[in-house]
Every structure is written in structure tokens, then in C-alpha cells.
Enzyme design. Sequence first.
Site, PDB file in Angstrom:
ATOM      1  N   ASP A   1      -4.664  -9.956   2.018  1.00 60.48           N
ATOM      2  CA  ASP A   1      -5.205 -10.686   0.871  1.00 60.48           C
ATOM      3  C   ASP A   1      -4.162 -11.591   0.219  1.00 60.48           C
ATOM      4  O   ASP A   1      -4.345 -12.053  -0.892  1.00 60.48           O
ATOM      5  CB  ASP A   1      -5.751  -9.708  -0.169  1.00 60.48           C
ATOM      6  CG  ASP A   1      -4.701  -8.686  -0.613  1.00 60.48           C
ATOM      7  OD1 ASP A   1      -3.521  -8.824  -0.213  1.00 60.48           O
ATOM      8  OD2 ASP A   1      -5.043  -7.757  -1.364  1.00 60.48           O
TER       9      ASP A   1
ATOM     10  N   SER B 112       1.537   0.119  -4.126  1.00 61.69           N
ATOM     11  CA  SER B 112       0.337   0.197  -3.288  1.00 61.69           C
ATOM     12  C   SER B 112       0.629  -0.030  -1.815  1.00 61.69           C
ATOM     13  O   SER B 112      -0.070   0.501  -0.948  1.00 61.69           O
ATOM     14  CB  SER B 112      -0.704  -0.819  -3.763  1.00 61.69           C
ATOM     15  OG  SER B 112      -0.187  -2.139  -3.700  1.00 61.69           O
TER      16      SER B 112
ATOM     17  N   HIS C 182      -1.080  -7.673   0.076  1.00 63.42           N
ATOM     18  CA  HIS C 182      -1.019  -6.404   0.791  1.00 63.42           C
ATOM     19  C   HIS C 182      -1.000  -6.638   2.307  1.00 63.42           C
ATOM     20  O   HIS C 182      -1.407  -7.698   2.781  1.00 63.42           O
ATOM     21  CB  HIS C 182      -2.201  -5.517   0.401  1.00 63.42           C
ATOM     22  CG  HIS C 182      -2.237  -5.198  -1.056  1.00 63.42           C
ATOM     23  ND1 HIS C 182      -2.987  -5.934  -1.957  1.00 63.42           N
ATOM     24  CD2 HIS C 182      -1.603  -4.243  -1.777  1.00 63.42           C
ATOM     25  CE1 HIS C 182      -2.819  -5.437  -3.170  1.00 63.42           C
ATOM     26  NE2 HIS C 182      -1.986  -4.419  -3.093  1.00 63.42           N
TER      27      HIS C 182
END
Length: 249
Positions: free
Chosen positions: A197, A24, A200
Site C-alpha cells: 500500500d 505493524s 507496508h
Amino acid sequence: MALCEAVASGSPLLWPRVLLFGDSITQFSFQQGGWGASLADMLVRKCDVLNRGFSGYNTRWAKIILPRLVRKGSGLDSPVAVTIFFGANDSALKDENPKQHVPLEEFAANLRSMVRYLQSVDVPEGRLIFITPPPLCEAAWAQECLQQGCKLNRLNSVVGEYARACLQVAQDCGAEALDLWTLMQKDGQDFSSYLSDGLHLSPKGNEFVFSHLWPLIEKKVSSLPFLLPYWRDIAEARPELSLLGDGDH
């Protein structure tokens, strides 16, 4: 000669490629201000930057799909640079997140497998850049886990073990590496601002990655020409002289 005939007579433009392969943190890198988007901006009209990030993926799954992303072709089809950016999911704790967790030894073996495959399709280790996972801000990520109804499923110390394994693979294979885990914690600095967070990247974190990655990429693409001439250099009376063939005028 009609315009369409003139265009058809020119040689096809084969744009070099930079491949970003990861989870991601790579997938989200094309968002505004992301490190991937910044690379694409720097390399516009030199090469295409392909985002092949897959949110939630670990190296166990990534090594399976890599042959679907890069295949043997002509030299111009081969990426001029490839980033391999995994570990954030592999390092998930087995007891709390068994689906994404990959044991440390297998993680390293999977990375080596990717290198061997890329070599087999004419992407030598000199074009590879391994990127370690960034450090984990446990306090922030614990809040994310709580909101998802689960316990803290990652630890920064464990992420560090995967980062070191990544560096070792890069060293053994003769590839370059960007050690985000160490750099973001250098001199005991508070790295939480680099993360949105706890896991990320934040806008500041994306800037950090780009600033350290760009010099490594630039070395690999420095010889690439600017594709097609600058508009002021196009022959006004007969533009096809500038725009067809090799672009010389």
C-alpha cells in the site's frame, strides 16, 4: 518407571528465543509468507521466534513497553537475537500526523535508550539488529490517505532521514543493521512492488526482508543445537534414554 514419572525426571527444556520488536511491519510479519513466519520456519526446533510487533507504535511508546517484554533473568532467558524495527511511524509528518510523529533527534535518543535497557538486562549490543524503515511509495500511500480522509502524511525523503539516524545509532552502539531504505532503492530500481500500500510490505517485500535478514540472524544462532534427537535416532527399546536429560542417546 511409569511414563509420566520418566518425563517428570527429565530436565526442563529451555528454548532459546529470538525477539522481533517493532511496529505493524513486524506485527504483520507472521502472516503467511511474512518475513517473521519464514524466520520461525527456519528456526523450528532450535529456538522460539517471538513476535512483539505493535501496529501504529512509534519509538516513544515502544521504549516504555520494552521493560515489560524483556526482563533480567538467567542466561537462557535472554534472547539470542533481537530485531529493532521502527521508523515508519516516527517519520510521519508532524503537521499531518502529530500523534505518531516523533522528532528525528528524539527518535535516535529512543533507540539508544532501548539499547541501554537491553544491555542492563544482559542482552549485549552484539545480539541486536536494527532494521531501517523501508522506502515509502508516496503515490500509493497518498491513495491510502485519501481513502482515510486525510492528506499525504509521510514523505520518502523524510523516511530516509530516519533510516540514516537508525544506521548511525547502530554504528555508534556496535550493533548490526539492515538498511532496507537503501537496499530497496538500489540502482534506482522501482521499489513499489515491495510494498502493498506504499508503506507496508507486499509478499515480494517480505521475501526481500527475509533474504537479507536471515544471514544476520543465522550468524547469531548458528551454534544453537537441534533440540531433541531426530526421530530415527531415538532408542526404540528405551526411548527415555534419548528423550530425557540432555537428549543424548
